[in-house]
Each structure stands twice: as C-alpha cells, then as structure tokens.
Design an enzyme around this catalytic site. Structure first.
Site, short mmCIF file in Angstrom:
data_model
loop_
_atom_site.label_atom_id
_atom_site.label_comp_id
_atom_site.label_asym_id
_atom_site.label_seq_id
_atom_site.Cartn_x
_atom_site.Cartn_y
_atom_site.Cartn_z
CG ASP A 52 4.97 14.29 37.30
OD1 ASP A 52 4.47 15.22 37.37
OD2 ASP A 52 4.88 12.80 38.37
CB SER A 53 3.24 17.23 33.05
OG SER A 53 4.52 17.70 32.35
CD GLU A 122 3.51 15.41 42.51
OE1 GLU A 122 2.55 14.67 42.72
OE2 GLU A 122 3.68 15.40 40.74
CD GLU A 189 0.23 21.50 39.25
OE1 GLU A 189 1.53 20.42 39.77
OE2 GLU A 189 -0.55 21.15 39.13
O1 KIV Z 1 5.14 17.49 36.49
C1 KIV Z 1 4.88 18.64 35.87
O2 KIV Z 1 5.04 19.41 34.72
C2 KIV Z 1 5.17 19.74 36.92
C3 KIV Z 1 4.97 21.13 36.45
C4 KIV Z 1 3.28 21.35 36.30
C5 KIV Z 1 4.89 21.66 38.06
O3 KIV Z 1 5.43 19.07 37.64
#
Ligand code: KIV
Length: 272
Positions: A52-53, A122, A189
């Site tokens: 979701d980044s 998460e 993380e």
């Molecule tokens: O959304 C993401 O990119 C992540 C990674 C940083 C583990 O959850």
C-alpha cells in the site's frame, strides 16, 4: 498447459518455510505496475509485494492511509499480468481488516481474484481471529509488525519501534500470536536488529525485514527507493542500488536536446 509452467517456477508458501529451514534468504521487492512487473519477472527476486506504499510512491499521497481495496486490486491485476512467475503478496489497505469479517473477506476476495497469491495485514491486536479465519479459508497471510505505516498517526510518525524493553516484549508476543494464527511469514519494519534477531530465532515462520538489520530470514525494499528514483530519500536502512533519478532524467534531457537540435527523429527513425 501454460499456467502449469508458471506454477512450477513460482514460489509457494511451502517454499517460504523451506527457505527458513535451510537457512536460505528470501528476497522481496515492491511492485505496483505492469512494466516493472515484466522486468522483475525476469529477475531472481523471490516475491513481489503490491504494497500500500503505492499510495505514496505511485499516487503522491503523504501516507498509506489513502489506499483502498479497489486501488490495491487494480495494481495487483497489473502486476499479476506482468509477472506470471512470481509469488505476489497483496496488501490489505487502511482499515480493510478492521470493519468486521464480511468486509475483510470481501477485500481478501478482491485481492486474490485480482491475482495475488497471499495477502499482507498490518498489526496484530484485535485481528488474530480474523487472520486465522483468512488462513483457514485457504488464503496465505503475511503479517507485518514494528513500524506499521497505516498507524502512522497513532505512532506519531515513521519511527523505529520496539526500542523500549516493554515494547520489544510486546512485539515478540505479537509475533508469536501471528505465527499461531497461521501466518506463513512476517514483515518486521524498522525495529532494532537485536530484537529482529530474537523474533527471527523464536519463530518457525520466516521474518522479512526492512530496517530490521541483517538477521531476518529475508529482506524487502520499495523498488523505487532501492533504484534511487528519489536521490534525497535516503533513510538509514535504505541502500541505493542504482541512480534511477539520474538515469531517467539524463535520458529525457537527451531526448529533449535532440528534438531541439533537430537530431531526433533522424532518417533511421522515419518512415519512407
Ligand atoms: O507497503 C509496503 O511497501 C510495505 C513494505 C514496506 C513492507 O508494506
């Protein structure tokens, strides 16, 4: 049949467990689009995370809070088309797992039917039963502890987690509960290396670290970060494996200059 070929080369949840058992590291990188997926499909990387980044990296939002299941599913579809040989993890976005079982399962269904082979969720508190239910429904679940960016407003920023002894213990307990719930792997993380090492030693499922030091069973980075697409974004945990910003801007500036000087297109790029 062709879909059997991809199955043969693609990692499965069983391979994740085997990697840990054989002390072989796991590599994961984020991927959000079809073109990158095609490139990554030809690399040795083990697994692709449609994280979701993408809300920040692809859409310019200031946090991952803005991702939705629909947005995630759209990106998962594109990645699945481009990388048929890779194990794809689809991120359950902000609150998607917090509105009751039905809504959560609808989200899981959307991501899986878009082409993911597993979902990542998460946190741990208040959702262990849900995660076990997803696993029991036949969907592999990857956990994510430490800095959980969807909780950025509760955490007060993107900060290293588990530094205080009490926090470290709570993180370890959460990790053990996620393993019990049936998670096949766990992202850690931004936690101190010693804590990541302890969690990695205590769990039978593999840990995949980002900003968690060298002792985790695998590592993950955001593709654009490791390619150096943003030269000024260089947190301590990040390594730039390319000067992506320079490569791209130089190519576009050359294109621009050649247009201005009348060198492009030449006869070679023109139809007779
Ligand atoms: O959304 C993401 O990119 C992540 C990674 C940083 C583990 O959850």
């Amino acid at each position: 049949m062709s879909h059997h070929t991809a199955d043969a080369t693609r990692l499965s949840v069983l391979d994740f467990a085997a990697r840990k058992a054989h002390r072989e590291k796991i590599s994961m990188v984020t991927c959000y689009d079809y073109t990158s997926a095609q490139v990554l499909n030809d690399t040795a990387v083990d697994t692709l995370l449609v994280g979701d980044s993408l809300a920040m990296v692809m859409h310019g939002f200031d946090s991952t809070v803005h991702a939705t299941v629909e947005l995630m599913a759209l990106h998962v579809t594109a990645v699945a088309r481009g990388a048929p040989d890779k194990f794809i993890v689809g991120d359950m976005p902000f609150l998607a797992a917090r509105k009751g079982l039905g809504v959560a399962m609808d989200g899981v269904q959307q991501l899986m039917q878009a082409g993911a082979h597993s979902v990542k969720i998460e946190g741990e508190k208040g959702q262990v039963e849900l995660m076990a239910h997803i696993v029991d429904s036949g969907v592999p679940v990857m956990g994510h502890l430490g800095l959980t960016p969807q909780s950025v407003h509760q955490l007060g920023g993107h900060k290293v987690q588990g530094k205080a002894e009490g926090e470290a213990r709570a993180l370890l307990d959460s990790a053990l509960r996620l393993e019990d719930a049936g998670c096949f792997a766990l992202v850690l993380e931004c936690v101190p290396s010693v804590l990541a090492r302890e969690i990695t030693q205590r769990l039978t499922i593999p840990t995949i670290g980002i900003g968690a030091g060298p002792h985790t069973d695998g590592q993950v980075l955001v593709l654009q970060d490791m390619l150096g697409m943003n030269p000024v974004f260089k947190p301590k945990f990040l390594k730039h494996y390319a000067n992506g910003h320079e490569v791209m801007s130089q190519a576009v500036n050359r294109f621009d200059a050649e247009i201005r000087h009348g060198c492009f297109p030449s006869a070679k790029e023109s139809y007779r």
